[in-house]
Design an enzyme around this catalytic site. Sequence first.
Site, mmCIF file in Angstrom:
data_model
loop_
_atom_site.group_PDB
_atom_site.id
_atom_site.type_symbol
_atom_site.label_atom_id
_atom_site.label_comp_id
_atom_site.label_asym_id
_atom_site.label_seq_id
_atom_site.Cartn_x
_atom_site.Cartn_y
_atom_site.Cartn_z
ATOM 1 N N HIS A 37 8.807 -2.948 -6.680
ATOM 2 C CA HIS A 37 8.089 -2.956 -8.343
ATOM 3 C C HIS A 37 9.722 -2.502 -8.745
ATOM 4 O O HIS A 37 8.621 -1.349 -9.848
ATOM 5 C CB HIS A 37 6.875 -2.168 -7.829
ATOM 6 C CG HIS A 37 6.273 -2.437 -6.508
ATOM 7 N ND1 HIS A 37 5.267 -3.422 -7.057
ATOM 8 C CD2 HIS A 37 6.063 -2.190 -5.715
ATOM 9 C CE1 HIS A 37 4.217 -3.723 -6.252
ATOM 10 N NE2 HIS A 37 4.764 -2.952 -5.139
ATOM 11 N N GLU A 49 9.058 -7.648 -10.253
ATOM 12 C CA GLU A 49 8.218 -7.456 -9.131
ATOM 13 C C GLU A 49 7.793 -9.606 -9.572
ATOM 14 O O GLU A 49 8.405 -9.922 -10.629
ATOM 15 C CB GLU A 49 7.090 -7.897 -10.161
ATOM 16 C CG GLU A 49 6.599 -5.741 -9.463
ATOM 17 C CD GLU A 49 5.123 -5.348 -10.819
ATOM 18 O OE1 GLU A 49 5.218 -5.892 -11.505
ATOM 19 O OE2 GLU A 49 5.079 -4.217 -10.204
ATOM 20 N N SER A 73 5.965 -5.434 -0.677
ATOM 21 C CA SER A 73 6.391 -3.789 -1.309
ATOM 22 C C SER A 73 6.309 -3.111 -0.358
ATOM 23 O O SER A 73 7.278 -2.955 -0.012
ATOM 24 C CB SER A 73 4.405 -2.950 -2.120
ATOM 25 O OG SER A 73 4.200 -2.645 -2.805
ATOM 26 N N ALA A 74 5.174 -2.362 0.259
ATOM 27 C CA ALA A 74 5.974 -1.610 1.553
ATOM 28 C C ALA A 74 5.894 -2.211 2.711
ATOM 29 O O ALA A 74 7.059 -1.816 3.287
ATOM 30 C CB ALA A 74 3.943 -0.051 1.200
ATOM 31 N N GLY A 104 0.468 -1.486 -0.322
ATOM 32 C CA GLY A 104 0.056 0.351 0.361
ATOM 33 C C GLY A 104 0.779 1.207 -0.142
ATOM 34 O O GLY A 104 2.185 1.228 -0.908
#
Lengths: 235, 235
Positions: free
Chosen positions: B159, B194, B122-123, B90
Site C-alpha cells: 500500500h 496498490e 498486504s500483510a 489484515g
Amino acid sequence: MQHLIIASTSTVHGSGYLEYILEELSNHFKNAKTIVFIPYARPGGISHNAYTEIVNTAFSKIGKTAVGLHTFKNPEEAIKNAEAIFTGGGNTFVLINQLYKNNLLEPLRNAIKSGTPYLGTSAGSNICGLTIKTTNDMPIVYPPSFNALALVPFNINPHYLDPDKNSTHMGETRETRIKEFHFYNTQPVIGLREGSWLEVKNNNVILKGPHTARIFEHGKPPYEINPETNLTHLN
Amino acid sequence: MQHLIIASTSTVHGSGYLEYILEELSNHFKNAKTIVFIPYARPGGISHNAYTEIVNTAFSKIGKTAVGLHTFKNPEEAIKNAEAIFTGGGNTFVLINQLYKNNLLEPLRNAIKSGTPYLGTSAGSNICGLTIKTTNDMPIVYPPSFNALALVPFNINPHYLDPDKNSTHMGETRETRIKEFHFYNTQPVIGLREGSWLEVKNNNVILKGPHTARIFEHGKPPYEINPETNLTHLN
C-alpha cells in the site's frame, strides 16, 4: 500528585516547534528553570544533540533550558533529580526500546507520579498510556515490550486523522485500525487531533486546545468530546 | 524453486476482491485445485470463517477452492501437504503472532522453498520479507519477534503511498518512515503501490502491474523502477 501535558504533536501546520503551546508550557513549567529532555525517539534519525538543540531554541523563548538526557552519565539519577521532564516525538518503538535498554521506565514513572511536571508530544505522549499499541509509527526496532508508563488508564492515538472520504487508497483508516485494536485490547483510546492536548492533574484528565477529540471505548461506537471535557472517569 | 506472487493489496479501488489479479492467479495456481488459505490477519477483526468465505467466492471464479488453515486439526501438516497457499491481508502483527504461536513459520518457509505456489497480499506480503518492520499496521498485539519468512532478501512496504503535497498533517510521510527504518536496518525496502506485485520465480524477482515501484536502498536516495524491472540483484 502527577502533572502532565500529553500533546498530540510538537508542531501544528504553519507554526514553529512547540509554538502553539508555549504559553501553556510557561505555566506548566513555572517552577522549573531546567528541563530534562528525552531525545530518544530521534525524528528523522537526527542526533540526540541536534534534537536537543531544537528543543532548547523553543524553550529559550520562555526562559527555560533543555538538557538532553543523553548528556548525563547516570540518566536514572538525572530523571530522579529533574525539575521537569519533556519527551519529544519521533519513532515510538525507538523511544520505548531505548527507555527499556536504559532501565528508565520505572524511574520515569516514579518521578512523574511524585509530581515532576511532564510534557509529552507524539511518541512522548504515546508512552503515557497503558501500551504503545495505538502508535502510528513504523516498527523499525523490536522493543522488549509494548507496555508503557501507564500514567493514565487508557491509550493515546496522537496525530489523529479523520477518514478521507475522497481517498481511493485501500489501506486502513485510523478508525479501522483502532477498532481492530479493540478486538484484542479493552482499554479506551483517545484520538487526539494535532493542536489538542490532555492536561492531567493528579487523576483529573481534561481535553485542551481548539479541537474535539475522538473517544474509542471497547464495545461502543466511537464518539466526539468537546474541549474542556473532563475524562477522569474514562478507564 | 520457489514461486511467489507478493502483492501490495487484495483489492484495488472500484473492483472486487482479488479481481484485478485473477487472470494472473489462474496461471499461478494452474496445477492446484485447492488452496490452503491463511486467514490469521483477520482484517477488521472478522472471523476466520467469514474471511475464508470471501476468498472462496473470489477463487471460485477461476475454478479453485480455498480451505481455511484454521479448519485443519494439524495446520503444520496442512501446510506441508498444500497444493498452493494464500495468506490474506489484515493486521501484520496479528498474523505473525498467530504463525509463531502455531509454530508455522518454519513449515511455511519450507513448503514455499520446495515449490508450493504462494500468494500474499498486504500483510501476507509483508511476511515474505526479512522482517515485518516496514508494515503500515498498528501494533495491536505483541508478537515474539518481528522476523519474517525471509523468502526474499529485502523488506516489503505494501500500500505504498506518495507524500500528499497539499496535506497540512504533521504526521510522518511513508517515505520519512522508511528513511527512519534505514537508521536501524540495512536491507532494501520495496514500496509497492496498490495494483503492483512482485513475481518471484526461484530467485528471480520481477515487478508486475501497471505502476512503478519505489526502491529504498540503505545509504542511497530512493528511486523509481518500471514494471518488468528485474530486481534479482537487489539485496
